[in-house]
Design an enzyme around this catalytic site. Structure first.
Site, PDB file in Angstrom:
ATOM      1  N   LYS A  22     -86.856 -20.457  -4.266  1.00 37.24           N
ATOM      2  CA  LYS A  22     -85.987 -19.271  -4.373  1.00 37.24           C
ATOM      3  C   LYS A  22     -84.730 -19.466  -3.516  1.00 37.24           C
ATOM      4  CE  LYS A  22     -86.862 -15.574  -1.679  1.00 37.24           C
ATOM      5  NZ  LYS A  22     -85.762 -15.067  -0.827  1.00 37.24           N
ATOM      6  N   ASN A  23     -84.923 -19.882  -2.260  1.00 37.88           N
ATOM      7  CA  ASN A  23     -83.778 -19.926  -1.333  1.00 37.88           C
ATOM      8  C   ASN A  23     -82.863 -21.115  -1.576  1.00 37.88           C
ATOM      9  OD1 ASN A  23     -84.669 -17.567  -0.322  1.00 37.88           O
ATOM     10  ND2 ASN A  23     -85.519 -18.416   1.572  1.00 37.88           N
ATOM     11  N   CYS A 123     -81.871  -5.029   6.059  1.00 40.08           N
ATOM     12  CA  CYS A 123     -83.104  -4.930   5.251  1.00 40.08           C
ATOM     13  C   CYS A 123     -84.244  -4.701   6.246  1.00 40.08           C
ATOM     14  CB  CYS A 123     -83.313  -6.203   4.446  1.00 40.08           C
ATOM     15  SG  CYS A 123     -83.809  -7.593   5.461  1.00 40.08           S
ATOM     16  N   ARG A 128     -79.200  -8.014   9.693  1.00 42.73           N
ATOM     17  CA  ARG A 128     -78.640  -9.088   8.871  1.00 42.73           C
ATOM     18  C   ARG A 128     -77.106  -9.063   8.798  1.00 42.73           C
ATOM     19  NH1 ARG A 128     -82.989 -10.572   5.442  1.00 42.73           N
ATOM     20  NH2 ARG A 128     -81.918 -12.527   5.074  1.00 42.73           N
ATOM     21  N   ASP A 313     -89.835 -17.867   7.891  1.00 43.94           N
ATOM     22  CA  ASP A 313     -90.413 -17.376   6.628  1.00 43.94           C
ATOM     23  C   ASP A 313     -91.893 -17.702   6.502  1.00 43.94           C
ATOM     24  OD1 ASP A 313     -87.490 -17.955   4.510  1.00 43.94           O
ATOM     25  OD2 ASP A 313     -87.937 -16.500   6.075  1.00 43.94           O
ATOM     26  N   ARG A 405     -90.143 -10.682  -5.748  1.00 45.95           N
ATOM     27  CA  ARG A 405     -88.827 -11.250  -5.433  1.00 45.95           C
ATOM     28  C   ARG A 405     -88.947 -12.720  -5.089  1.00 45.95           C
ATOM     29  NH1 ARG A 405     -86.729  -9.106  -0.615  1.00 45.95           N
ATOM     30  NH2 ARG A 405     -85.193 -10.710  -1.068  1.00 45.95           N
TER      31      ARG A 405
HETATM   32  C1  EPZ Z   1     -81.918 -17.207   4.890  1.00 49.11           C
HETATM   33  O1  EPZ Z   1     -81.452 -15.917   5.211  1.00 49.11           O
HETATM   34  C2  EPZ Z   1     -83.112 -16.994   3.978  1.00 49.11           C
HETATM   35  N1  EPZ Z   1     -82.697 -16.297   2.763  1.00 49.11           N
HETATM   36  C3  EPZ Z   1     -84.178 -16.180   4.707  1.00 49.11           C
HETATM   37  O2  EPZ Z   1     -85.309 -16.087   3.848  1.00 49.11           O
HETATM   38  C4  EPZ Z   1     -84.587 -16.924   5.969  1.00 49.11           C
HETATM   39  O3  EPZ Z   1     -85.517 -16.136   6.690  1.00 49.11           O
HETATM   40  C5  EPZ Z   1     -83.353 -17.185   6.847  1.00 49.11           C
HETATM   41  O4  EPZ Z   1     -82.352 -17.903   6.073  1.00 49.11           O
HETATM   42  C6  EPZ Z   1     -83.676 -18.007   8.091  1.00 49.11           C
HETATM   43  O5  EPZ Z   1     -84.246 -19.227   7.716  1.00 49.11           O
HETATM   44  C7  EPZ Z   1     -82.071 -16.996   1.783  1.00 49.11           C
HETATM   45  O6  EPZ Z   1     -81.867 -18.190   1.890  1.00 49.11           O
HETATM   46  C8  EPZ Z   1     -81.670 -16.222   0.570  1.00 49.11           C
HETATM   47  P1  EPZ Z   1     -79.544 -16.616   8.642  1.00 49.11           P
HETATM   48  P2  EPZ Z   1     -80.021 -15.756   5.983  1.00 49.11           P
HETATM   49  O7  EPZ Z   1     -78.124 -16.341   8.336  1.00 49.11           O
HETATM   50  O8  EPZ Z   1     -79.108 -16.812   5.540  1.00 49.11           O
HETATM   51  C9  EPZ Z   1     -78.190 -13.986  12.344  1.00 49.11           C
HETATM   52  C10 EPZ Z   1     -87.054 -15.029   2.674  1.00 49.11           C
HETATM   53  O9  EPZ Z   1     -88.079 -14.476   3.091  1.00 49.11           O
HETATM   54  N2  EPZ Z   1     -76.878 -13.951  11.679  1.00 49.11           N
HETATM   55  O10 EPZ Z   1     -79.984 -18.020   8.905  1.00 49.11           O
HETATM   56  O11 EPZ Z   1     -79.614 -14.340   5.852  1.00 49.11           O
HETATM   57  C11 EPZ Z   1     -79.234 -13.206  11.572  1.00 49.11           C
HETATM   58  O12 EPZ Z   1     -79.196 -11.833  11.940  1.00 49.11           O
HETATM   59  C12 EPZ Z   1     -85.726 -14.797   3.369  1.00 49.11           C
HETATM   60  O13 EPZ Z   1     -87.015 -15.832   1.706  1.00 49.11           O
HETATM   61  C13 EPZ Z   1     -75.787 -13.405  12.349  1.00 49.11           C
HETATM   62  O14 EPZ Z   1     -75.905 -12.941  13.481  1.00 49.11           O
HETATM   63  O15 EPZ Z   1     -80.465 -16.033   7.489  1.00 49.11           O
HETATM   64  C14 EPZ Z   1     -80.514 -13.857  12.006  1.00 49.11           C
HETATM   65  O16 EPZ Z   1     -80.924 -13.313  13.247  1.00 49.11           O
HETATM   66  C15 EPZ Z   1     -85.837 -13.759   4.485  1.00 49.11           C
HETATM   67  N3  EPZ Z   1     -74.584 -13.370  11.730  1.00 49.11           N
HETATM   68  C16 EPZ Z   1     -80.130 -15.318  12.221  1.00 49.11           C
HETATM   69  O17 EPZ Z   1     -78.696 -15.329  12.324  1.00 49.11           O
HETATM   70  C17 EPZ Z   1     -74.398 -13.890  10.464  1.00 49.11           C
HETATM   71  O18 EPZ Z   1     -73.253 -13.867   9.962  1.00 49.11           O
HETATM   72  C18 EPZ Z   1     -80.513 -16.229  11.053  1.00 49.11           C
HETATM   73  O19 EPZ Z   1     -79.985 -15.670   9.868  1.00 49.11           O
HETATM   74  C19 EPZ Z   1     -75.514 -14.442   9.795  1.00 49.11           C
HETATM   75  C20 EPZ Z   1     -76.739 -14.468  10.418  1.00 49.11           C
END
Ligand code: EPZ
Length: 426
Positions: A22-23, A123, A128, A313, A405
Site C-alpha cells: 500500500k505505502n 488522524c 500528522r 507500522d 484501507r
Molecule cells: C508514512 O506516513 C506511512 N504512510 C505511515 O504508514 C508510516 O507509519 C510512516 O510513514 C512512518 O513510517 C504512507 O506511506 C502512506 P512521516 P508519513 O512523514 O509519511 C512527523 C500505515 O499504517 N512529520 O514519516 O505521514 C510526523 O508527525 C501508515 O500504513 C512532521 O513533523 O509519516 C511523524 O511524527 C500510518 N512534519 C514523523 O514525522 C512533516 O512534514 C514521521 O512521519 C511530516 C512528518
C-alpha cells in the site's frame, strides 16, 4: 458497516499470498503525473486507499484503466495516462478521506508548475503535520501559500530551480514529495537526512526507470539531477512488508506454520529479527518467508525507529503477539504521539498492558478471551485480529473499514490458512 467474527484457537497453517505494498503504491501512482506517457503499475493491491487515489488522479484528468487480473486474483494491473491535465486541485472532500493525497503535491508542482492541495489534517495516531513537505519544496524554489485550508504551491516560470534540504526529522512522505518535485527541476537537488524506507527505494527505482537521475538510492543522502522530461514505464509494486509482518504475527500467536508467498525478507529485517528474538522460527528464500512457532513466546523490549529500525507500522501487531509471551515486554513508540489506541481494546480481551505516554509495558497472560472490540486505525485493527485468532471464544471486530484501507481481502487470506473468520454485515 461490516464487522469481522473471529473464533480463536485454530493453528494457522498453509500458504498465504502477500500483496503489493500500500505505502509503495501510494507514492508510485502520483509519478504518472510526471509524464505524458502511460505509466503501468503491476501488483497494485486492491485496497480502499488505492481506489481513493485512483479517483483523485481522475480528478486531474488522468485516465485510469484497470485490466488483466481475474476477480479471484489478488492485485491488479493499473495504467495511468496523464497526457493532459485538466486540473491541479486536490479538493478537501477527497483529501480528508485519504491523507496520502498530499503525495500529489510534488509531482503536480513539477509537471504543471502549480498545485492546490487541501491540508490533510490529522488522524487517530497523531496530528500528522506537513511542515517538512512544504519546507523541502520551498528549498527547491517553490512559493508556498496556506489559505482556506489549502496549500497553494507555485514554481517560478520555467520550473523549479532545485536546491538542497536537510531533514531535521525523518519523514517518509516529505522525502517522497521532495523526490517527485526534484526529478524535473532545472538543476541538481540534494536531500540529506532523507527517509530510507523500502518504499522510498521503490519510488527511486520507478523514477529511474522513467529516466530520472538519482544518486544515493537507499541512503539518507540523495542527489537528484533534474531532467527535461520523463518517459512512461511498466513497473511492479514491491511486496507489502507490513502486511507480511502482520500475518507473521498472526501465524506466531496461533503456534502455526505459514508461508508468506511473495514476501521480501530484505525489507523486513527488523520485524523478522524481533520475531526471532521472541522465539519464532523464520526462514527466508527468494520467493517468500516461512514462519513457524510452537506456542512458547519470549518477552522482548522493542523501540520503533525510522528504517532500518523497527517499523512503527509493526508496533501494534507485535504488541498483540507479546500479550501471550511468558514474561514482561516494554514497547516504545518514537514516531507517532498517539499510536497505542489498540491498548484499551486488547485489555478488554484480557491483555495486561500499562501504557504511559510513548511506552507500553506488556505482561504476558496465559489466555486472551474473545470480546466485542472496535477498530480505531489501520494497524491497531490488525492487532485486534491477531489477538482474536488466539483468544478463547468469539471476537467481533467492528469498524473494519480501517482494515480495508490496508489489508487486501484479509478474511479470505486468513481463511486460506485455516482461520475461523468471517465478514458479516454489522
Ligand atoms: C508514512 O506516513 C506511512 N504512510 C505511515 O504508514 C508510516 O507509519 C510512516 O510513514 C512512518 O513510517 C504512507 O506511506 C502512506 P512521516 P508519513 O512523514 O509519511 C512527523 C500505515 O499504517 N512529520 O514519516 O505521514 C510526523 O508527525 C501508515 O500504513 C512532521 O513533523 O509519516 C511523524 O511524527 C500510518 N512534519 C514523523 O514525522 C512533516 O512534514 C514521521 O512521519 C511530516 C512528518
Amino acid at each position: 458497516m461490516d464487522k469481522l467474527l473471529i473464533r480463536g484457537g485454530n493453528r494457522l497453517s498453509g500458504t498465504l499470498p502477500i500483496s503489493g505494498a500500500k505505502n509503495a503504491a501510494l507514492t508510485l501512482i502520483p509519478c504518472a503525473l510526471l509524464t505524458e506517457e502511460p505509466l503501468t503499475l503491476r501488483n497494485v493491491p486492491r485496497l480502499a486507499d488505492i481506489d481513493g487515489f485512483q479517483h483523485l488522479m481522475a480528478q486531474f484528468g488522468v485516465s485510469v484503466s484497470i485490466r488483466g487480473k481475474r476477480p479471484e486474483d489478488f492485485g491488479r494491473v493499473v495504467t495511468f495516462e496523464a497526457s493532459r491535465l485538466t486540473s491541479t486541485v486536490a479538493p478537501y472532500d477527497l483529501v480528508r478521506k485519504m491523507r496520502a493525497s498530499i503525495l500529489v503535491l510534488g509531482s503536480l508542482l513539477a509537471r504543471a508548475g502549480e498545485a492546490t492541495v487541501s491540508m490533510p489534517g490529522g488522524c487517530a495516531i497523531g496530528n500528522r503535520p506537513i511542515d517538512l513537505h512544504l519546507q523541502a519544496l520551498e528549498a527547491f524554489g517553490a512559493n508556498i501559500e496556506l489559505a482556506q485550508g489549502y496549500v497553494k504551491a507555485t514554481a517560478p516560470d520555467g520550473g523549479l530551480p532545485g536546491g538542497d534540504f536537510d531533514f531535521p526529522v525523518v519523514s517518509v512522505g516529505a522525502t517522497e514529495n521532495a523526490l517527485m518535485a526534484a526529478v524535473l527541476a532545472n538543476g541538481t537537488s540534494r536531500l540529506t537526512g532523507a527517509a530510507r524506507e523500502p518504499e522510498i527505494v521503490d519510488l527511486c527505482n520507478l523514477l529511474t526507470a522513467m529516466g530520472a537521475e538519482i544518486e544515493g538510492i537507499g541512503t539518507s543522502d540523495l542527489t537528484i539531477h533534474g531532467v527535461k522530461r520523463l518517459n512512461g514505464a511498466t513497473y511492479k509494486v514491491m511486496a507489502d512488508r507490513i502486511e507480511a509482518g502482520s500475518y507473521a504475527c498472526a501465524a506466531a500467536i496461533t503456534g502455526g506454520e505459514v508461508r508468506l508467498e511473495g514476501a521480501d525478507a530484505e525489507n523486513m529485517i527488523s520485524s523478522l529479527a524481533a520475531l526471532r528474538k521472541i522465539g519464532v522460527h523464520v526462514e527466508e528464500d527468494k520467493s517468500g518467508v516461512s514462519i513457524a512457532a510452537n506456542g512458547a513466546l519470549k518477552p522482548v523490549d522493542l523501540t520503533t525507529a525510522p528504517f532500518p529500525g523497527l517499523a512503527t507500522d509493526m508496533q501494534a501487531q507485535l504488541m498483540a503477539l507479546l500479550c501471550k509471551a511468558e514474561g514482561t515486554s516494554v514497547l516504545k513508540e518514537t514516531i507517532f504521539e498517539n499510536r497505542f489506541m489498540h491498548v484499551p481494546e486488547l485489555i478488554r480481551m484480557g491483555a495486561d498492558i500499562n501504557a504511559e505516554g510513548r511506552t507500553a509495558v506488556v505482561k504476558g497472560v496465559q489466555n486472551l478471551t474473545g470480546a466485542e472490540v472496535m477498530a480505531t486505525d489501520l494497524r491497531a485493527s490488525m492487532s485486534l485480529v491477531i489477538a482474536a485468532l488466539a483468544a478463547e471464544g468469539e471476537t467481533q471486530v467492528r469498524r473494519i473499514y480501517h482494515l480495508d484501507r490496508g489489508y487486501e481481502r484479509l478474511e479470505e487470506k486468513l481463511q486460506l490458512v485455516g482461520a475461523d473468520i468471517e465478514r458479516v454485515d454489522d
